[in-house]
Design a protein around this motif. Structure first.
Motif, PDB file in Angstrom:
ATOM      1  N   TRP A  13       0.815  -1.213   0.000  1.00  9.56           N
ATOM      2  CA  TRP A  13       0.000   0.000   0.000  1.00  9.56           C
ATOM      3  C   TRP A  13       0.850   1.265   0.000  1.00  9.56           C
ATOM      4  O   TRP A  13       0.567   2.207  -0.745  1.00  9.56           O
ATOM      5  CB  TRP A  13      -0.948   0.025   1.196  1.00  9.56           C
ATOM      6  CG  TRP A  13      -1.961   1.129   1.117  1.00  9.56           C
ATOM      7  CD1 TRP A  13      -3.190   1.074   0.531  1.00  9.56           C
ATOM      8  CD2 TRP A  13      -1.836   2.479   1.623  1.00  9.56           C
ATOM      9  NE1 TRP A  13      -3.835   2.285   0.639  1.00  9.56           N
ATOM     10  CE2 TRP A  13      -3.034   3.158   1.304  1.00  9.56           C
ATOM     11  CE3 TRP A  13      -0.832   3.152   2.308  1.00  9.56           C
ATOM     12  CZ2 TRP A  13      -3.238   4.490   1.656  1.00  9.56           C
ATOM     13  CZ3 TRP A  13      -1.035   4.488   2.651  1.00  9.56           C
ATOM     14  CH2 TRP A  13      -2.236   5.138   2.329  1.00  9.56           C
ATOM     15  N   LEU A  40      -9.711   3.028   4.683  1.00 11.88           N
ATOM     16  CA  LEU A  40     -10.860   2.921   3.794  1.00 11.88           C
ATOM     17  C   LEU A  40     -10.572   2.109   2.526  1.00 11.88           C
ATOM     18  O   LEU A  40     -11.514   1.699   1.837  1.00 11.88           O
ATOM     19  CB  LEU A  40     -11.346   4.321   3.388  1.00 11.88           C
ATOM     20  CG  LEU A  40     -11.962   5.158   4.511  1.00 11.88           C
ATOM     21  CD1 LEU A  40     -12.306   6.551   4.000  1.00 11.88           C
ATOM     22  CD2 LEU A  40     -13.203   4.493   5.090  1.00 11.88           C
ATOM     23  N   THR A  41      -9.309   1.883   2.224  1.00 12.13           N
ATOM     24  CA  THR A  41      -8.961   1.130   1.022  1.00 12.13           C
ATOM     25  C   THR A  41      -9.549  -0.272   1.062  1.00 12.13           C
ATOM     26  O   THR A  41      -9.404  -0.992   2.059  1.00 12.13           O
ATOM     27  CB  THR A  41      -7.430   1.028   0.864  1.00 12.13           C
ATOM     28  OG1 THR A  41      -6.881   2.344   0.686  1.00 12.13           O
ATOM     29  CG2 THR A  41      -7.060   0.171  -0.354  1.00 12.13           C
ATOM     30  N   GLU A  42     -10.235  -0.648  -0.008  1.00 11.83           N
ATOM     31  CA  GLU A  42     -10.736  -2.021  -0.152  1.00 11.83           C
ATOM     32  C   GLU A  42      -9.723  -2.756  -1.029  1.00 11.83           C
ATOM     33  O   GLU A  42      -9.708  -2.622  -2.245  1.00 11.83           O
ATOM     34  CB  GLU A  42     -12.135  -2.006  -0.780  1.00 11.83           C
ATOM     35  CG  GLU A  42     -13.159  -1.275   0.093  1.00 11.83           C
ATOM     36  CD  GLU A  42     -14.564  -1.293  -0.493  1.00 11.83           C
ATOM     37  OE1 GLU A  42     -14.924  -2.288  -1.158  1.00 11.83           O
ATOM     38  OE2 GLU A  42     -15.287  -0.301  -0.291  1.00 11.83           O
ATOM     39  N   ASP A  44      -9.256  -5.779  -2.018  1.00  8.85           N
ATOM     40  CA  ASP A  44      -9.683  -6.684  -3.083  1.00  8.85           C
ATOM     41  C   ASP A  44     -10.262  -5.944  -4.282  1.00  8.85           C
ATOM     42  O   ASP A  44     -10.467  -6.541  -5.346  1.00  8.85           O
ATOM     43  CB  ASP A  44     -10.697  -7.698  -2.553  1.00  8.85           C
ATOM     44  CG  ASP A  44     -11.979  -7.052  -2.052  1.00  8.85           C
ATOM     45  OD1 ASP A  44     -11.921  -5.922  -1.545  1.00  8.85           O
ATOM     46  OD2 ASP A  44     -13.047  -7.678  -2.171  1.00  8.85           O
ATOM     47  N   ARG A  45     -10.504  -4.629  -4.135  1.00  7.81           N
ATOM     48  CA  ARG A  45     -11.021  -3.805  -5.225  1.00  7.81           C
ATOM     49  C   ARG A  45      -9.971  -2.840  -5.749  1.00  7.81           C
ATOM     50  O   ARG A  45     -10.291  -1.950  -6.544  1.00  7.81           O
ATOM     51  CB  ARG A  45     -12.248  -3.016  -4.772  1.00  7.81           C
ATOM     52  CG  ARG A  45     -13.378  -3.863  -4.199  1.00  7.81           C
ATOM     53  CD  ARG A  45     -14.698  -3.143  -4.260  1.00  7.81           C
ATOM     54  NE  ARG A  45     -15.145  -3.001  -5.640  1.00  7.81           N
ATOM     55  CZ  ARG A  45     -16.397  -2.705  -5.986  1.00  7.81           C
ATOM     56  NH1 ARG A  45     -17.321  -2.523  -5.061  1.00  7.81           N
ATOM     57  NH2 ARG A  45     -16.738  -2.579  -7.251  1.00  7.81           N
ATOM     58  N   SER A  46      -8.733  -2.989  -5.310  1.00  7.45           N
ATOM     59  CA  SER A  46      -7.656  -2.079  -5.698  1.00  7.45           C
ATOM     60  C   SER A  46      -6.619  -2.851  -6.503  1.00  7.45           C
ATOM     61  O   SER A  46      -6.285  -3.984  -6.175  1.00  7.45           O
ATOM     62  CB  SER A  46      -7.004  -1.463  -4.459  1.00  7.45           C
ATOM     63  OG  SER A  46      -7.969  -0.792  -3.669  1.00  7.45           O
ATOM     64  N   PHE A  62     -14.491   1.908  -4.196  1.00  6.22           N
ATOM     65  CA  PHE A  62     -15.180   1.783  -2.917  1.00  6.22           C
ATOM     66  C   PHE A  62     -16.569   1.210  -3.158  1.00  6.22           C
ATOM     67  O   PHE A  62     -17.187   1.460  -4.202  1.00  6.22           O
ATOM     68  CB  PHE A  62     -15.319   3.148  -2.238  1.00  6.22           C
ATOM     69  CG  PHE A  62     -14.007   3.775  -1.857  1.00  6.22           C
ATOM     70  CD1 PHE A  62     -13.144   3.139  -0.982  1.00  6.22           C
ATOM     71  CD2 PHE A  62     -13.641   5.013  -2.364  1.00  6.22           C
ATOM     72  CE1 PHE A  62     -11.933   3.726  -0.624  1.00  6.22           C
ATOM     73  CE2 PHE A  62     -12.441   5.614  -2.015  1.00  6.22           C
ATOM     74  CZ  PHE A  62     -11.580   4.964  -1.140  1.00  6.22           C
ATOM     75  N   SER A  63     -17.055   0.461  -2.197  1.00  3.45           N
ATOM     76  CA  SER A  63     -18.398  -0.116  -2.287  1.00  3.45           C
ATOM     77  C   SER A  63     -19.387   0.855  -1.647  1.00  3.45           C
ATOM     78  O   SER A  63     -19.478   0.945  -0.419  1.00  3.45           O
ATOM     79  CB  SER A  63     -18.440  -1.470  -1.568  1.00  3.45           C
ATOM     80  OG  SER A  63     -17.494  -2.356  -2.120  1.00  3.45           O
ATOM     81  N   ARG A 108     -19.478  -8.358  -9.721  1.00  7.71           N
ATOM     82  CA  ARG A 108     -20.031  -8.136  -8.383  1.00  7.71           C
ATOM     83  C   ARG A 108     -21.517  -7.804  -8.425  1.00  7.71           C
ATOM     84  O   ARG A 108     -22.150  -7.670  -7.376  1.00  7.71           O
ATOM     85  CB  ARG A 108     -19.277  -6.998  -7.687  1.00  7.71           C
ATOM     86  CG  ARG A 108     -17.839  -7.343  -7.320  1.00  7.71           C
ATOM     87  CD  ARG A 108     -17.091  -6.104  -6.851  1.00  7.71           C
ATOM     88  NE  ARG A 108     -15.713  -6.400  -6.519  1.00  7.71           N
ATOM     89  CZ  ARG A 108     -15.259  -6.701  -5.299  1.00  7.71           C
ATOM     90  NH1 ARG A 108     -16.107  -6.718  -4.270  1.00  7.71           N
ATOM     91  NH2 ARG A 108     -13.998  -6.950  -5.088  1.00  7.71           N
ATOM     92  N   GLN A 189     -20.975   4.661   4.541  1.00  9.18           N
ATOM     93  CA  GLN A 189     -20.690   3.377   5.145  1.00  9.18           C
ATOM     94  C   GLN A 189     -19.769   3.582   6.351  1.00  9.18           C
ATOM     95  O   GLN A 189     -19.165   4.648   6.526  1.00  9.18           O
ATOM     96  CB  GLN A 189     -20.033   2.458   4.114  1.00  9.18           C
ATOM     97  CG  GLN A 189     -20.828   2.300   2.823  1.00  9.18           C
ATOM     98  CD  GLN A 189     -22.234   1.760   3.066  1.00  9.18           C
ATOM     99  OE1 GLN A 189     -22.409   0.712   3.679  1.00  9.18           O
ATOM    100  NE2 GLN A 189     -23.236   2.487   2.600  1.00  9.18           N
TER     101      GLN A 189
END
Length: 415
Positions: A13, A40-42, A44-46, A62-63, A108, A189
């Protein structure tokens, strides 16, 4: 040179984020900002693109849950932290990340992706259209008055500690009530309540720390809040300070009075003569309270860019201001599963959007459909610009009315 695109690992990161910072000028953010965005970093989405041990591309998502016309909260992907190293431009790095990302969003089951763009010309080729605008204002409060509705004097105002948990939760409750009533707003969220409170000292540019004022009724029920900074300035004539408004919301049966009371307060802060707001809805009501809108320096700029990843599911997720029955011919070279004809049938109660072999009545790209999706960009305007083609007389006007929103869509904060 060969590159590798892979999902971000937590241990990577710092290097990944440093690549992002360098792409945006190389000024290192504060420890407070680093900690927040890492939390806040996701992962699995980065994704990152690597050339050997060097990170040369970054992208994340972000979700989120976003309000669409009709009030439903739709799961969306908030595309973020996109950068390409200057040494690796024009080599397909960005395209590879966008391809990977939109495929993942589709897998998703998210029908819509959204982003804010540092340069708005970048993302149109990937199917994003400008769907919301933000109003900016620089109000000369020394010369502009404010007329408030009856009952405003009954509202009580008090300063409150910005970071106090009770105060923060109260402000979040008021924000959450606003989310349901305006398309484009994001339901915060867990963890995102920290974003409006981000206040690194290095970014204040001579202004105060973040301040908060609450507006309550006679029984003490909080109806609204304003969070702002004050920047003291002086000229030869005396005090010439600036109020810098971060956010202001009001809710409840006396919301107009609380809203007006908060604006009146901001106009009257001692030793100031100007008020700057950098992100307000384009239909914000203060414009109808001021005595001279010309001296309020109102401007608009693009804000959230919208991309329909699943045309059918996205158009079914919202409602329509007027009955609509229209066949779209959709062009989408980057996500070809959206290409072809779609019949949309809907009204204020719901909608159905399905594949059809019926003759097309409106032809447009997915970018224009995304721009119109939240109701703030009329299809008639896009047609006048040659971006939408009418294949049945009257079809564009009918669809434009149906797609419209009673309130302007708005993104309250960036991501």
């Amino acid at each position: 040179m060969t590159t590798e695109l892979r999902v971000l690992a937590p241990a990577e990161w710092d290097t990944w984020y440093a690549t992002l910072e360098r792409a945006f000028g190389g000024v290192e953010e504060s420890k407070e900002e680093h900690a927040l965005w890492r939390d806040l970093t996701e992962f699995d989405r980065s994704v990152g693109v690597w050339d050997g041990e060097a990170c040369v591309g970054t992208a994340g998502a972000f979700s989120f849950r976003m309000t669409v016309p009709g009030g439903a909260e739709l799961p969306v992907a908030g595309v973020t932290m996109v950068s390409v190293a200057a040494t690796h431009r024009r080599r397909g790095v960005l395209t590879s990340m966008m391809r990977r990302q939109l495929d993942d969003v589709r897998a998703r089951g998210e029908a819509v992706a959204v982003l804010t763009a540092s340069e708005p010309m970048i993302y149109g080729r990937f199917g994003y259209g400008v769907g919301t605008f933000e109003m900016r204002a620089g109000i000369d409060t020394a010369r502009v008055g404010i007329a408030v509705p009856e009952g405003t004097d009954d509202i009580r105002l008090r300063y409150a500690p910005v970071t106090d948990e009770v105060v923060r939760n109260t402000c979040e409750e008021i924000y959450a009530r606003a989310v349901a009533g305006r398309p484009g707003m994001l339901a915060r969220q867990p963890g995102w309540e920290r974003v409006p409170l981000l206040d690194p000292e290095k970014d204040r540019d001579g202004a105060s720390a973040l301040q908060c004022v609450l507006a309550s009724d006679a029984e003490g029920t909080v109806l609204g809040f304003a969070r702002f900074r004050v920047k003291p300035e002086w000229s030869a004539a005396g005090a010439d300070g600036v109020v810098l408004l971060d956010d202001l919301e009001a809710a409840g049966p006396y919301a107009p009075q609380a809203y007006a009371a908060l604006w009146r307060f901001l106009f009257g802060i001692d030793l100031t003569s100007r008020l700057t707001a950098l992100n307000r809805p384009s239909d914000d009501a203060w414009q109808h309270l001021v005595t001279d809108v010309r001296r309020s320096a109102v401007t608009l700029r693009d804000s959230m860019h919208v991309r329909l990843v699943d045309v059918g599911a996205a158009l079914e997720a919202r409602t329509y201001r007027a009955p609509v029955d229209v066949v779209f011919e959709v062009e989408d070279a980057f996500c070809p599963w959206n290409e072809g004809r779609w019949r949309l049938t809907g009204d204020a109660k719901g909608a159905v959007c399905a594949r059809t072999a019926d003759p097309a009545e409106i032809a447009l790209s997915v970018r224009e459909l995304g721009a119109a999706y939240l109701g703030g960009v009329p299809l008639t305007g896009l047609a006048a610009a040659g971006r939408v083609r009418e294949l049945r007389e009257g079809a564009v006007a009918e669809a434009s009315v149906a797609f419209g929103s009673d309130v302007a869509p708005w993104l309250a904060h960036g991501f």
